[in-house]
Design an enzyme around this catalytic site. Structure first.
Site, PDB file in Angstrom:
ATOM      1  N   ARG A  35      92.764  22.503 -28.727  1.00 34.42           N
ATOM      2  CA  ARG A  35      92.549  21.855 -29.972  1.00 34.42           C
ATOM      3  C   ARG A  35      93.362  22.582 -30.834  1.00 34.42           C
ATOM      4  O   ARG A  35      94.048  21.951 -31.940  1.00 34.42           O
ATOM      5  CB  ARG A  35      91.256  21.706 -30.258  1.00 34.42           C
ATOM      6  CG  ARG A  35      90.586  20.910 -29.647  1.00 34.42           C
ATOM      7  CD  ARG A  35      89.115  20.524 -30.359  1.00 34.42           C
ATOM      8  NE  ARG A  35      88.459  19.340 -29.886  1.00 34.42           N
ATOM      9  CZ  ARG A  35      87.275  19.184 -29.545  1.00 34.42           C
ATOM     10  NH1 ARG A  35      86.478  20.007 -29.724  1.00 34.42           N
ATOM     11  NH2 ARG A  35      86.687  17.927 -29.201  1.00 34.42           N
ATOM     12  N   LYS A 201      75.206   6.826 -19.676  1.00 37.63           N
ATOM     13  CA  LYS A 201      74.243   6.013 -20.128  1.00 37.63           C
ATOM     14  C   LYS A 201      74.511   4.864 -20.850  1.00 37.63           C
ATOM     15  O   LYS A 201      75.660   4.492 -21.420  1.00 37.63           O
ATOM     16  CB  LYS A 201      73.348   6.787 -20.953  1.00 37.63           C
ATOM     17  CG  LYS A 201      72.557   8.013 -20.622  1.00 37.63           C
ATOM     18  CD  LYS A 201      71.991   8.707 -21.744  1.00 37.63           C
ATOM     19  CE  LYS A 201      71.298   9.966 -21.295  1.00 37.63           C
ATOM     20  NZ  LYS A 201      71.031  10.502 -22.300  1.00 37.63           N
ATOM     21  N   GLY A 354      84.979  12.096 -24.458  1.00 38.77           N
ATOM     22  CA  GLY A 354      85.143  13.452 -24.172  1.00 38.77           C
ATOM     23  C   GLY A 354      85.186  13.788 -22.584  1.00 38.77           C
ATOM     24  O   GLY A 354      86.203  14.553 -22.016  1.00 38.77           O
ATOM     25  N   GLY A 377      83.041  10.777 -30.215  1.00 36.18           N
ATOM     26  CA  GLY A 377      82.436   9.836 -31.037  1.00 36.18           C
ATOM     27  C   GLY A 377      82.990   8.884 -31.857  1.00 36.18           C
ATOM     28  O   GLY A 377      82.819   7.749 -32.153  1.00 36.18           O
TER      29      GLY A 377
HETATM   30  P1  ADP Z   1      82.448  10.056 -22.100  1.00 33.54           P
HETATM   31  O1  ADP Z   1      82.218  11.432 -22.645  1.00 33.54           O
HETATM   32  O2  ADP Z   1      83.621  10.114 -21.581  1.00 33.54           O
HETATM   33  O3  ADP Z   1      82.283   9.095 -22.868  1.00 33.54           O
HETATM   34  P2  ADP Z   1      79.788   9.994 -20.694  1.00 33.54           P
HETATM   35  O4  ADP Z   1      79.478  11.320 -21.423  1.00 33.54           O
HETATM   36  O5  ADP Z   1      79.253   8.854 -21.067  1.00 33.54           O
HETATM   37  O6  ADP Z   1      81.487   9.719 -20.728  1.00 33.54           O
HETATM   38  O7  ADP Z   1      79.677  10.295 -19.230  1.00 33.54           O
HETATM   39  C1  ADP Z   1      80.020  11.274 -18.439  1.00 33.54           C
HETATM   40  C2  ADP Z   1      79.257  11.559 -17.213  1.00 33.54           C
HETATM   41  O8  ADP Z   1      78.863  10.826 -16.561  1.00 33.54           O
HETATM   42  C3  ADP Z   1      79.763  12.489 -16.260  1.00 33.54           C
HETATM   43  O9  ADP Z   1      79.183  14.016 -16.421  1.00 33.54           O
HETATM   44  C4  ADP Z   1      79.675  12.013 -15.039  1.00 33.54           C
HETATM   45  O10 ADP Z   1      79.146  12.910 -13.945  1.00 33.54           O
HETATM   46  C5  ADP Z   1      78.307  10.924 -15.159  1.00 33.54           C
HETATM   47  N1  ADP Z   1      78.425  10.053 -14.009  1.00 33.54           N
HETATM   48  C6  ADP Z   1      79.418   9.005 -13.885  1.00 33.54           C
HETATM   49  N2  ADP Z   1      78.954   8.147 -13.048  1.00 33.54           N
HETATM   50  C7  ADP Z   1      77.547   8.578 -12.678  1.00 33.54           C
HETATM   51  C8  ADP Z   1      76.735   7.985 -11.524  1.00 33.54           C
HETATM   52  N3  ADP Z   1      76.908   7.235 -10.682  1.00 33.54           N
HETATM   53  N4  ADP Z   1      75.608   8.820 -11.600  1.00 33.54           N
HETATM   54  C9  ADP Z   1      75.271   9.673 -12.321  1.00 33.54           C
HETATM   55  N5  ADP Z   1      76.181  10.259 -13.371  1.00 33.54           N
HETATM   56  C10 ADP Z   1      77.492   9.581 -13.438  1.00 33.54           C
HETATM   57 MG    MG Z   2      80.558  12.770 -22.839  1.00 32.23          MG
END
Ligand code: ADP
Ligand code: MG
Length: 397
Positions: A35, A201, A354, A377
């Site tokens: 960063r 989620k 992220g 976010g």
């Molecule tokens: P971002 O930060 O890119 O928005 P998220 O925080 O929503 O992404 O999700 C990232 C997490 O989701 C990772 O730690 C990854 O391990 C988890 N993940 C992805 N697919 C699965 C799955 N099928 N089961 C459990 N965890 C998962």
């Molecule tokens: Mg995340």
């Protein structure tokens, strides 16, 4: 478009630059200086144009006295000095005489970094609640305000909205890039426009899903969130990630937009989230009671591939599997590879989130897409069609 740093004559001016120096620090050691490196373009531009540079940033959250030690920006000032090969005057205060006289003593081209803006949160959350007195005080320290902290643009804080509502202002190079990239998807995207959503989620991304079903041509769903959708379709998902309370929401989306939302046909299952667990690929109708779906597999790669390959604009947020484990990283890796190829052929590809950005960079795709967004976010809020307060307040050119 917004005014930018290039719209101002900076020479001799006290220029407050809000940067994002929210880097991971442990025991005073910076674990990842990305960063700081990313901020250099705007900082160096201001130095070269003979500004008196006043840097402000937050670092972590400040709720109690102990956070003042943990979230001290001083190590960042040392790293920054190395990177710009120039002295950085660090002021261990967020207001008062020491800060004011240090600013008044600045020569053209000098650089000063103020202590963590969130030290003002200790009493009354003044920074995070955009206390008007604080924004006014900080604005009184400068002549021009430049915002280059995209990661906090979805929050109205004193160090962005507060100062920007008073001083002439513009965005720095990083925010300018983010806005240009997202403009390609929020403002008449070239179609077909496909969105790939993954991550853990459904609940994190409700607003994004609601907006995208209206605006995108197709939404491909993978990651942990796919299982709540599959459950809504009547499948058993074993021990996979499931958010019971959002099955209803998924059902409603699938009923309203049956042709837009595309769900996986198969997945890679394991009994544990570990590289040592035995894995097998199966159709989504065949997940055993004691298994977790942790990645996508061939049938889904082919299905998703058809939509992806005919797209002209692609947005991707959320890893397709538990990519931190080698055994469950294939889906995310394959997608990186396919999107990198398409980018070479002129398709607009924008990656946000992220963990998604971290995965793409870890797998060697830092320079392979149209844009990788640095703001988790903030990028989600843009994808949900929302206006970011930290951007809305900035002047139009
Ligand atoms: P971002 O930060 O890119 O928005 P998220 O925080 O929503 O992404 O999700 C990232 C997490 O989701 C990772 O730690 C990854 O391990 C988890 N993940 C992805 N697919 C699965 C799955 N099928 N089961 C459990 N965890 C998962
Ligand atoms: Mg995340």
């Amino acid at each position: 478009m917004k005014k930018t740093i290039r719209d101002y004559d900076l020479e001799g001016k006290k220029v407050i630059i809000r940067v994002d120096f929210n880097v991971p620090i442990k025991d005073g050691i910076i674990k990842d200086d990305n960063r700081i490196v990313e901020s250099l373009r705007t900082i160096n531009y201001a130095i070269e144009h003979r500004a008196k540079v006043i840097l402000m940033s937050h670092l972590g959250r400040v709720k109690e006295e102990a956070d003042l030690v943990k979230n001290n920006l001083e190590p960042v000032s040392r790293r920054l000095a190395e990177l710009i090969n120039k002295e950085v005057i660090f002021v261990n205060a967020t207001r008062g005489e020491e800060l004011e006289s240090a600013i008044n003593n600045l020569q053209n081209g000098d650089v000063l970094l103020m202590q963590n803006t969130r030290f003002e949160d200790l009493e009354g959350k003044k920074e995070s609640k955009n206390d008007p007195e604080l924004g006014k005080y900080w604005a009184s320290l400068g002549d021009i305000y430049i915002n280059d902290a995209f990661g906090t643009a979805h929050r109205a804080h004193a160090s962005n909205v507060g100062i920007a509502s008073i001083l002439p202002n513009g965005v720095g190079f990083l925010i300018e890039e983010e806005l240009e990239a997202f403009d390609k998807v929020t403002n008449n995207p070239v179609r077909p426009y496909t969105v790939i959503l993954g991550g853990s989620k459904v609940s994190d991304k409700i607003e994004v899903i609601k907006h995208l079903v209206e605006t995108a041509d197709h939404i491909l769903i993978g990651g942990g969130m796919m299982f709540t959708f599959l459950k809504a379709q009547g499948y058993e998902v074993g021990k996979s990630l499931l958010e019971e309370e959002f099955i209803g929401f998924c059902k409603e989306m699938l009923e309203k937009y049956p042709e837009k939302i595309i769900l996986p046909l198969d997945c890679v299952c394991g009994k544990e989230l570990s590289n040592d667990t035995n894995i097998r690929a199966c159709q989504v109708s065949d997940i055993h009671e004691d298994e977790m779906g942790l990645d996508l597999s061939m049938l889904t790669f082919n299905l998703f591939g058809k939509y992806i390959e005919e797209s002209k604009t692609i947005v991707w947020n959320g890893p397709l599997g538990a990519f931190e484990y080698e055994k469950f990283a294939d889906g995310t890796k394959v997608l990186c590879k396919v999107l990198a190829e398409l980018t070479k052929n002129g398709v607009t590809t924008i990656i946000g989130g992220g963990d998604t950005a971290a995965a793409a960079i870890e797998f060697g795709y830092k320079e392979s897409f149209t844009h990788i967004s640095t703001g988790g976010g903030a990028s989600l809020e843009l994808l949900a069609g929302k206006e970011l307060p930290g951007i809305a307040i900035m002047m139009e050119s």
